[in-house]
Design an enzyme around this catalytic site. Structure first.
Site, PDB file in Angstrom:
ATOM      1  N   ASP A  57      -3.134  -2.616  -5.132  1.00  0.00           N
ATOM      2  CA  ASP A  57      -2.118  -3.607  -4.756  1.00  0.00           C
ATOM      3  C   ASP A  57      -1.142  -3.853  -5.902  1.00  0.00           C
ATOM      4  OD1 ASP A  57      -2.842  -4.110  -2.137  1.00  0.00           O
ATOM      5  OD2 ASP A  57      -3.908  -5.974  -2.576  1.00  0.00           O
ATOM      6  N   HIS A  98      -9.156  -1.964  -5.330  1.00  0.00           N
ATOM      7  CA  HIS A  98      -8.086  -2.272  -4.388  1.00  0.00           C
ATOM      8  C   HIS A  98      -7.070  -3.228  -5.011  1.00  0.00           C
ATOM      9  CE1 HIS A  98      -6.017  -2.466  -0.582  1.00  0.00           C
ATOM     10  NE2 HIS A  98      -5.892  -3.764  -0.797  1.00  0.00           N
ATOM     11  N   HIS A 138       0.827  -1.210   0.000  1.00  0.00           N
ATOM     12  CA  HIS A 138       0.000   0.000   0.000  1.00  0.00           C
ATOM     13  C   HIS A 138       0.865   1.265   0.000  1.00  0.00           C
ATOM     14  CE1 HIS A 138      -3.516  -2.395   2.021  1.00  0.00           C
ATOM     15  NE2 HIS A 138      -3.189  -2.862   0.834  1.00  0.00           N
ATOM     16  N   HIS A 185      -0.298 -11.043  -5.028  1.00  0.00           N
ATOM     17  CA  HIS A 185       1.083 -10.627  -4.772  1.00  0.00           C
ATOM     18  C   HIS A 185       2.091 -11.601  -5.379  1.00  0.00           C
ATOM     19  CE1 HIS A 185      -0.730  -7.722  -2.146  1.00  0.00           C
ATOM     20  NE2 HIS A 185      -1.217  -8.659  -1.359  1.00  0.00           N
TER      21      HIS A 185
END
Length: 307
Positions: free
Chosen positions: A245, A241, A78, A268
């Site tokens: 990310d 979001h 973030h 991720h």
């Protein structure tokens, strides 16, 4: 010349880690040109610097974790997303624990901190990684398929599609596209919060995760609805979001990308695999600068607009 950027003065924040629940202090400091973004664990007997690179990522379970010399910093995405959105090249980030504070679960507080410190142009050319040919990573098949891809593009845009069979997500949209040249990061992306499901919280906490999570720093859903009394901040806040990310994960390559990113159910781990796949093929990328700012892609030529 399109110049590198840092902040004008230091700024601080205090909060708790999303997964660790630990109190943590963060100090953001200006850095000289060509420093890059460097996290510094100042709570250790001997402070350890962890410069941002794609290969500094040592764990991608639930968050992006970087490490060096035995020291780690969890949940950097973030803050890195805010740096990417504001076009910051050089920054020291002093941290007193092993996890970046979650604050409100988005990048908005980091954007506010960085903009309050002011953006300073530096006498050095901004360096980009320009993607020259498509690069893609894929995993699974059928209902388990996920993928992420970079294509050549004179600018930086992202398209993300999620796939959650949940009434609250279905009703707000499963896909979003954001172009840094035509959009406004602080308005369109930065306020989108991380999210989770009540059915997963007990499992996460039994594994020592989400200890600092709650309705004040995440969107929380039961099987049917959003439980936050203030509702959602955006249409498609969930997909936004994921864009937030991805911007943070991709900025871990150490320089801004000139590319079009697209992804389906990525996270991720896959975002980092994509960076490593790109760097592994020297014919797929090059370092470029812009001696004339007018030739730079839209969205990079001026410091990011304020709120």
């Amino acid at each position: 010349m399109l110049q590198q950027r840092t902040i004008k003065t230091l700024t601080r924040a205090v909060g708790v880690g999303l997964h660790s629940g630990q109190r943590v202090e963060l100090t953001l400091r200006p850095a000289q040109a060509d420093t890059g973004i460097v996290f510094r664990r100042v709570d250790l007997p001997e402070p350890v610097d962890i410069p941002i690179t794609a290969t500094a990522v040592v764990d991608t379970r639930m968050a992006s974790t970087i490490g060096a010399g035995g020291a780690k910093v969890h949940t950097v995405e973030h803050l890195m997303s805010a740096c990417a959105g504001l076009g910051l090249d050089n920054l020291y980030i002093d941290i007193t624990a092993e996890e970046v504070p979650i604050l409100d679960g988005s990048s908005a507080s980091f954007v506010f901190l960085l903009q309050s410190a002011g953006v300073e142009l530096q006498n050095a050319p901004k360096r980009f990684i320009r993607v020259k040919r498509p690069v893609e990573v894929r995993e699974g098949e059928g209902n388990n398929l996920k993928w992420a891809r970079l294509d050549p593009y004179h600018g930086f845009k992202l398209r993300f599609e999620i796939d959650f069979a949940h009434p609250a997500v279905d009703s707000t949209g499963q896909s979003v596209e954001f172009d840094l040249g035509s959009g406004n990061y602080t308005r369109d992306i930065a306020r989108a919060r991380t999210f989770g499901f009540t059915k997963d919280v007990e499992m996460l906490r039994s594994n020592g995760l989400a200890l600092g999570g709650g309705l004040d720093n995440a969107i929380v859903m039961d099987d049917y609805k959003v439980l936050n009394s203030d509702g959602l901040r955006y249409d498609a806040e969930f997909a936004r979001h994921k864009i937030l990310d991805a911007m943070g994960d991709l900025y871990l390559v150490g320089k801004p990308l000139l590319a079009a990113y697209s992804a389906f159910r990525s996270g991720h781990a896959m975002n980092n695999l994509l960076l490593r796949e790109l760097l592994a093929h020297e014919d797929a990328w090059e370092i470029v600068t812009f001696q004339n700012e007018r030739h730079a892609p839209a969205g990079f030529a001026q410091p990011a607009r304020a709120w």
